[in-house]
Design a protein around this motif. Structure first.
Motif, PDB file in Angstrom:
ATOM      1  N   PRO A  23      -5.509  12.079  -4.314  1.00  0.00           N
ATOM      2  CA  PRO A  23      -5.358  13.455  -4.802  1.00  0.00           C
ATOM      3  C   PRO A  23      -3.994  13.654  -5.486  1.00  0.00           C
ATOM      4  N   LEU A  24      -3.040  12.738  -5.171  1.00  0.00           N
ATOM      5  CA  LEU A  24      -1.690  12.844  -5.738  1.00  0.00           C
ATOM      6  C   LEU A  24      -1.513  11.843  -6.863  1.00  0.00           C
ATOM      7  N   LEU A  25      -1.288  12.356  -8.096  1.00  0.00           N
ATOM      8  CA  LEU A  25      -1.162  11.448  -9.234  1.00  0.00           C
ATOM      9  C   LEU A  25       0.044  10.511  -9.086  1.00  0.00           C
ATOM     10  N   SER A  26       1.166  11.040  -8.587  1.00  0.00           N
ATOM     11  CA  SER A  26       2.370  10.211  -8.454  1.00  0.00           C
ATOM     12  C   SER A  26       2.147   9.079  -7.459  1.00  0.00           C
ATOM     13  N   ALA A  27       1.415   9.361  -6.401  1.00  0.00           N
ATOM     14  CA  ALA A  27       1.129   8.310  -5.408  1.00  0.00           C
ATOM     15  C   ALA A  27       0.236   7.238  -6.016  1.00  0.00           C
TER      16      ALA A  27
ATOM     17  N   THR B 114       0.840  -1.200   0.000  1.00  0.00           N
ATOM     18  CA  THR B 114       0.000   0.000   0.000  1.00  0.00           C
ATOM     19  C   THR B 114       0.875   1.250   0.000  1.00  0.00           C
ATOM     20  N   VAL B 115       0.316   2.317  -0.540  1.00  0.00           N
ATOM     21  CA  VAL B 115       1.045   3.585  -0.623  1.00  0.00           C
ATOM     22  C   VAL B 115       0.225   4.652   0.067  1.00  0.00           C
ATOM     23  N   ASP B 116       0.895   5.487   0.830  1.00  0.00           N
ATOM     24  CA  ASP B 116       0.188   6.534   1.576  1.00  0.00           C
ATOM     25  C   ASP B 116      -0.575   7.458   0.654  1.00  0.00           C
ATOM     26  N   ARG B 117      -1.693   7.932   1.137  1.00  0.00           N
ATOM     27  CA  ARG B 117      -2.538   8.907   0.449  1.00  0.00           C
ATOM     28  C   ARG B 117      -3.280   8.318  -0.747  1.00  0.00           C
TER      29      ARG B 117
END
Lengths: 560, 560
Positions: free
Chosen positions: B244-248, B225-228
């Motif tokens: 909300p963060l495309l890179s995430a 899993t990745v934060d955000r």
């Protein structure tokens, strides 16, 4: 060339098909018989000479050594590598154990299941799986283990290169690409031509819109031309289309054709479709379509078992049991053909209507006999029965035919009832785990995958008992390896992985002639049979290990 | 869960693999033997009862009737239809005849070639192709032609539905899509889990980025899993990821897994990967990988013909010729195994070292005998020879092995030299043209496709003469249809289309025992053989027509 109103479907162009595969003969000559005998003879001889010299076929030379990958392939690989090696490597992540642990690591470990129950009889009640290190067992008793390893690696390498198809390569579609193209489902027969469906370009207006097409095993062209579109490289491996009008270019793209020019019975061509700034790759499968093998068993309301099924069996030292089998079959299916493979030392005649008796060299073996028997079947389905089975009123072959006719199953096993009343279906699931250089791990477990809808007594599994009916052509495609002489059952199902869809029904039952014999009541032939069949010869286990280690390329086998 | 520095390659996660396919047994009990015999007995019986009731395997029910197409499939079809039915229908086009005429119309016409030369001997010098309307021939002599047509259509329909795979569907990648995804090359073994490579999203910044994943035969999850990033539907057939963060989100997409949950030995799942406004489809191939069939023939520098090759032949009424064949083989290959299929009425013993003699029912036939012989071969390659061939110093089997070892060819034919000195290679090309409901058209022509690089005397073709060496497992996969009793040669090669890569070398020559016999010099056995073999029985042509019409589903055959 003529203009016409655009048809409803772009792929329908009303023209006569002219096969263009074979070089055409285009010479014509006129002559008068009587006056020109001399020249005629000369011409005739010349023609004869030309005829012998002329071989139908192109004189092109093609490399059919296992292909390493065309330049286009290499470009594709680099592109994909670029994409998957990832960006955002700086963003942290948290492993989710229960999911991550399910991912294969390509290094299977040769371990049996862990013990979960600590009861005195746990081994009987809940059989543990044991692990057999096939690599070790085979190489230990081999005179030249390093040579054997090397040889297997070579053979496997060769196998991989021969089975390789560009259609198996990983291709990733780029995001934000102006290109529209087919990613799956495009196929062409060898040396034929198709329209490539779905090509398109969607970009902002500019002075000139340009697209490029590149292939390796074929050429591009256009089946129709569109005004204001410039096409360069028609009939070549690289074609460029350009136009100041995007709509015209898109219209032109609806008529792009691909012609396979390098013959291969089954491969794929990787096509590159690109603009200046973006590129895409897709496969066109090239090959002969498989010709179907349909069986004509007459169209009737009820299943005509004699027309649909042949019973196959192998016999050795048990003519009495074989006779019992045949008699029991005839009670229910008087005209079904029975094929008998016989490798007795002194074969006795086995006769009767609809009986086919095949004599093999003495002791040639179990799987050889099974392969032989199935190779002789001319009906749609083949039923395997051991020579010591007995048909009863519960042995309804119609039920097996029914499930094979109505589902995608290729083979369905039944149940074998022992004298004790216990019926065995011997259902197993099989899975293969990647193991890298050393070979894979084979896992065999009792059980099945799921119940079959509409057939509540039937399930899907990967292996079943030795009483089954299967589609003849598919069973023989898998084949029974004639190297397995005395023992062997699951080996067939290992060979069948990925080829046969296998089911098992517990309500189609055949009886097993009694195996429970007190030692002093056994007949001479019984004793001889037992001695031959059950003697643990090291040669047999060596063959088994060789099959698993070398032929199947396993390093380990775990089983109940 | 632990954080760690991101590895070089996203697919490498260092965890132990734990097979998770089989339901685990998790009960544990403690007891003391002496004091609790009573409770022990009760527990024991309960466990026994549980054991019998508990069947390893899920209790899920799956429909294995030929699938019509999941809802996702239908959505895909509608989408593609929308794309290919085209826009820009108002833009005119000009047909390019020479290209358009090459497109198949799926309605092949049963026509022979047109005559191009008007010479008295033109038929001999330039043999024309003739057309044989198989449909007509078969149906004319059939008692129930409508029934036969209907039955064939049913069988073919059934065959198509069984062979259908979602991986063959046409999929078109949308232009200007923000989605990045794999279009080819994703595969998973049944019930296993993989990371889906190459998923990504590329769109302009917005408050929330959302992607959806949908499948039918499996579920999604994340291996890390990745934060955000918010993930909904883990372990389900529909999963949503948003951030909300495309890179995430893109980092999270690198860890998306697919687990196959509906067992099938060989199929594909169509996955939908979408945003609100765009969608994409791709296939994940599901199935057991084929287990290789490697042969251990020892690693030696030179080709050990006895270890690599078995000679297979069939004999009937020509024991004298068979003996000549064997003697000639032994001159050059003293220890190579010879497998003989024998369907004589009164079989004679054929003995000798490395000879395997198989007795068949009388007159069972040519192809049955070929199928039998090949079914008994335990070596990597099988060499087919007719029983009236003679090996000479030019019959170098090493050359055949060499080309099979070094190329992707599955079978290579040689040349048969007649007493006149004329050598025949019988090279043919075969193509199949789609014909719609009535069946396809089969085209057979003399000739070959191209020369093989590195082997100047060898070419690639679709059919060769009856003196050939092939990979045993591949030859038997095609099989020799035992329904063809007396005649038949090209039928094998028709069955081989799409399966075998076939070559022909003119410099590997076997001699043909003389066929030129004046009628009064023929021996009794010769006369009997000719009578049996060459008598044109209408039954034979009926079987041939049935094979072509029904089994292969042709309507027409054109040939030289």
């Amino acid at each position: 060339m003529r203009t016409q109103t655009p048809p409803q479907n772009q792929t329908q162009l009303s023209h006569e098909v002219v096969g263009n595969i074979y070089p055409k003969k285009t010479a014509t000559m006129r002559f008068t018989y009587k006056k020109c005998l001399g020249p005629l003879l000369v011409s005739g001889l010349t023609l004869l000479a030309l005829f012998y010299a002329w071989s139908p076929g192109t004189s092109s030379v093609v490399d059919v050594r296992p292909r390493q990958g065309s330049p286009l392939q290499k470009l594709l690989n680099e592109t994909i590598l670029g994409i998957v090696s990832g960006y955002h490597n700086d963003i942290a992540y948290h492993i989710k154990e229960d999911v991550a642990c399910r991912l294969a690591l390509n290094t299977c470990v040769c371990l049996a299941d862990k013990e979960t129950l600590h009861l005195p009889f746990s081994n009987l009640l809940f059989p543990r799986a044991w692990a057999h290190n096939v690599s070790q067992a085979f190489l230990e008793s081999h005179p030249d283990p390093e040579g054997a390893k090397r040889h297997r690696a070579q053979e496997y390498n060769s196998f991989q290169r021969r089975s390789y198809s560009p259609a198996d390569e990983l291709i990733i579609a780029e995001a934000g690409s102006p290109l529209q193209y087919p990613t799956q489902g495009v196929k062409v027969r060898p040396l034929k031509t198709i329209i490539i469906p779905g090509l398109g370009l969607k970009e902002e207006t500019r002075s000139n819109h340009v697209v490029y097409l590149t292939a390796t095993l074929g050429t591009f062209d256009v089946a129709a031309t569109v005004d204001r579109v410039d096409v360069k490289g028609e009939g070549e491996k690289h074609m460029t289309l350009s136009s100041p009008l995007l709509s015209a270019l898109n219209r032109q793209l609806q008529f792009v054709t691909y012609t396979n020019t390098v013959f291969h019975p089954k491969t794929a061509d990787t096509v590159r479709f690109a603009t200046e700034a973006h590129q895409s790759f897709f496969s066109i499968k090239i090959g002969h379509a498989t010709v179907p093998k349909l069986y004509n068993s007459g169209s009737q309301k009820e299943y005509n078992i004699s027309a649909l099924v042949t019973i196959a069996t192998k016999t050795f030292l048990r003519y009495d049991k074989l006779k019992d089998l045949i008699d029991s079959v005839r009670q229910y299916y008087p005209t079904v053909t029975i094929v008998i493979a016989d490798d007795n030392k002194h074969p006795q005649p086995v006769t009767g209507p609809h009986i086919e008796h095949y004599i093999m060299p003495f002791g040639k073996g179990w799987f050889a006999g099974r392969n032989l028997a199935v190779s002789q079947v001319t009906t749609k389905y083949v039923l395997w029965a051991d020579d010591d089975f007995i048909f009863t009123a519960n042995t309804k072959l119609e039920r097996m035919v029914d499930i094979l006719e109505r589902t995608t199953l290729d083979l369905v096993g039944g149940a074998v009832r022992e004298v004790t009343g216990y019926s065995a279906t011997y259902r197993h699931t099989i899975s293969v785990e990647e193991g890298g250089e050393e070979g894979n791990c084979l896992h065999i477990r009792n059980g099945y995958h799921h119940v079959i809808e509409g057939f509540p007594n039937c399930v899907v599994a990967d292996a079943v008992i030795n009483f089954f009916m299967g589609r003849t052509d598919k069973v023989l495609q898998v084949g029974f390896d004639p190297r397995l002489s005395r023992r062997g059952h699951l080996e067939f199902f290992v060979d069948a992985l990925g080829s046969l869809h296998i089911g098992s029904c517990s309500d189609i039952i055949v009886s097993h002639a009694s195996k429970i014999k007190l030692p002093w009541t056994k007949t001479e032939s019984q004793k001889a049979y037992d001695k031959f069949r059950y003697s643990l010869s090291s040669a047999d286990s060596n063959i088994s290990n060789e099959i698993f280690y070398f032929k199947d390329r396993f390093k380990c086998m775990t089983s109940h």
